[in-house]
Design an enzyme around this catalytic site. Structure first.
Site, PDB file in Angstrom:
ATOM      1  N   PRO A  87       0.867  -1.303  -0.025  1.00  0.00           N
ATOM      2  CG  PRO A  87       0.189  -1.137   2.075  1.00  0.00           C
ATOM      3  CD  PRO A  87       0.682  -2.115   1.134  1.00  0.00           C
ATOM      4  CD  GLU A 114       0.613  -5.142  11.130  1.00  0.00           C
ATOM      5  OE1 GLU A 114       0.649  -4.156  10.627  1.00  0.00           O
ATOM      6  OE2 GLU A 114      -0.630  -5.547  11.383  1.00  0.00           O
ATOM      7  NE  ARG A 152      -8.076  -5.414 -19.918  1.00  0.00           N
ATOM      8  CZ  ARG A 152      -9.245  -5.660 -20.470  1.00  0.00           C
ATOM      9  NH1 ARG A 152      -9.691  -7.053 -20.182  1.00  0.00           N
ATOM     10  NH2 ARG A 152      -9.831  -4.703 -21.228  1.00  0.00           N
ATOM     11  CG  ASP A 167     -10.658  -1.223 -21.946  1.00  0.00           C
ATOM     12  OD1 ASP A 167     -11.849  -1.529 -22.342  1.00  0.00           O
ATOM     13  OD2 ASP A 167      -9.784  -2.347 -21.992  1.00  0.00           O
TER      14      ASP A 167
HETATM   15  C1  LIG Z   1      -2.194  -6.193   6.007  1.00  0.00           C
HETATM   16  S1  LIG Z   1      -1.076  -5.642   4.746  1.00  0.00           S
HETATM   17  C2  LIG Z   1       0.313  -4.723   5.664  1.00  0.00           C
HETATM   18  C3  LIG Z   1       0.047  -3.411   5.803  1.00  0.00           C
HETATM   19  C4  LIG Z   1       1.086  -2.503   6.313  1.00  0.00           C
HETATM   20  N1  LIG Z   1       1.278  -2.685   7.628  1.00  0.00           N
HETATM   21  C5  LIG Z   1       1.019  -1.034   5.848  1.00  0.00           C
HETATM   22  O1  LIG Z   1       0.105  -0.446   6.618  1.00  0.00           O
HETATM   23  O2  LIG Z   1       1.608  -0.454   5.008  1.00  0.00           O
HETATM   24  C6  LIG Z   1      -0.192  -7.394   4.425  1.00  0.00           C
HETATM   25  C7  LIG Z   1       0.150  -7.107   2.670  1.00  0.00           C
HETATM   26  O3  LIG Z   1      -0.862  -6.876   1.935  1.00  0.00           O
HETATM   27  C8  LIG Z   1      -0.230  -6.377   0.569  1.00  0.00           C
HETATM   28  N2  LIG Z   1      -1.107  -5.033   0.654  1.00  0.00           N
HETATM   29  C9  LIG Z   1      -1.897  -4.289   1.339  1.00  0.00           C
HETATM   30  N3  LIG Z   1      -2.559  -3.407   0.744  1.00  0.00           N
HETATM   31  C10 LIG Z   1      -2.020  -3.292  -0.418  1.00  0.00           C
HETATM   32  C11 LIG Z   1      -2.537  -2.340  -1.338  1.00  0.00           C
HETATM   33  N4  LIG Z   1      -3.063  -1.374  -1.271  1.00  0.00           N
HETATM   34  N5  LIG Z   1      -1.614  -2.548  -2.547  1.00  0.00           N
HETATM   35  C12 LIG Z   1      -0.732  -3.445  -2.842  1.00  0.00           C
HETATM   36  N6  LIG Z   1      -0.491  -4.698  -1.724  1.00  0.00           N
HETATM   37  C13 LIG Z   1      -1.118  -4.262  -0.587  1.00  0.00           C
HETATM   38  C14 LIG Z   1       1.126  -5.879   0.725  1.00  0.00           C
HETATM   39  O4  LIG Z   1       1.814  -7.203   0.193  1.00  0.00           O
HETATM   40  C15 LIG Z   1       1.422  -6.356   2.443  1.00  0.00           C
HETATM   41  O5  LIG Z   1       2.561  -6.528   2.949  1.00  0.00           O
END
Ligand SMILES: C[S@@+](CC[C@H](N)C(=O)[O-])C[C@H]1O[C@@H](n2cnc3c(N)ncnc32)[C@H](O)[C@@H]1O
Length: 249
Positions: A87, A114, A152, A167
């Site tokens: 994220p 996490e 795609r 698209d």
């Molecule tokens: C519960 S999340 C951890 C979030 C992290 N503690 C933070 O707040 O940045 C677990 C995993 O989900 C994936 N993930 C969560 N949200 C994402 C997003 N918006 N885009 C891409 N990957 C995501 C990532 O690989 C991350 O390590």
């Protein structure tokens, strides 16, 4: 193009066997390889996580099994770019995935809990990409989006090449509305122009709708563009028609 996937839940990727991506796999436009960090652990319980230094909630994915899985993935495809779905990464857009579609391959690192020990990200990751400003439980769902969106854009992946051109977000516009049979449904008919077989009129109508929709729903996209005089005229017409239609109710 090869997608190497580092994940403790590789079964999630079975979803890729359907639709356009499934066909791209069958046509060997893309290949997928999986590396499960659990298979590379050196502890008897096959643990891939541990408590965070400094305390606090949740667990963190440990370095060793990830490194061993990464070594195997890199041996398979040494030229692949390492992507961490996160994220905190750069948000994926259509223009970004279009650029990425010419790459030779990717290793997609999927976090859980996490997240991942920061030192692994520092040492091994080339780019971090996000699918949007929200948090999901694991990188796998983001990887599915990444693989689908990139696939795609690979020539030959879509049955009808033009369908990508129209698209949403291609050319910073939203797609025009689509209709199919029956002609009248729940008292609503389709726009007359679509029934008359005049292909240039249909094309104009679609371009006008595409511009109008973008103006209504994503004006930020239009702000980035310089419209031609003809496009300005179509947009003015769209806005005028909207005003007439809303004043008749
Ligand atoms: C519960 S999340 C951890 C979030 C992290 N503690 C933070 O707040 O940045 C677990 C995993 O989900 C994936 N993930 C969560 N949200 C994402 C997003 N918006 N885009 C891409 N990957 C995501 C990532 O690989 C991350 O390590």
């Amino acid at each position: 193009m090869n997608f190497g996937v580092i994940s403790i839940f590789p079964e999630i990727f079975l979803a890729l066997n359907y639709g356009i991506v499934g066909r791209a796999i069958q046509q060997q436009l893309i290949t997928l390889s999986y590396w499960n960090p659990r298979d590379f652990t050196q502890n008897k319980h096959r643990r891939v996580d541990d408590r965070p230094y400094g305390g606090g909630a949740g667990m963190v994915m440990t370095y060793q099994p990830l490194q061993a899985a990464m070594d195997a993935a890199k041996q398979h495809n040494p030229l692949a770019k390492v992507i961490y779905l996160s994220p905190q990464g750069k948000t994926l857009t259509q223009s970004l995935v279009t650029q990425l579609a010419v790459s030779s391959g990717f290793i997609l690192l999927n976090g859980r809990y996490e997240g991942i020990d920061e030192r692994f990200i520092d040492n091994m990751v080339d780019e971090e990409y996000s699918i949007g400003d929200y948090v999901i439980s694991g990188g796998e769902f983001a990887s599915l989006v990444f693989i689908d969106a990139v696939t795609r854009c690979i020539p030959g992946a879509l049955g009808h090449e033009d369908s990508a051109v129209q698209d949403s977000f291609t050319g910073d516009r939203l797609d025009y509305p689509h209709y199919t049979r029956p002609e009248i449904i729940a008292g609503k008919s389709i726009p007359d122009v679509l029934k008359q077989g005049d292909h240039s009129a249909i094309l104009r109508w679609r371009l006008k709708q595409s511009l109008g929709r973008t103006w209504q729903r994503r004006p930020d996209l239009l702000e980035k563009q310089r419209l031609t005089p003809e496009e300005k005229k179509w947009l003015d017409e769209f806005i005028a028609e909207l005003t007439i239609n809303s004043s008749t109710f």
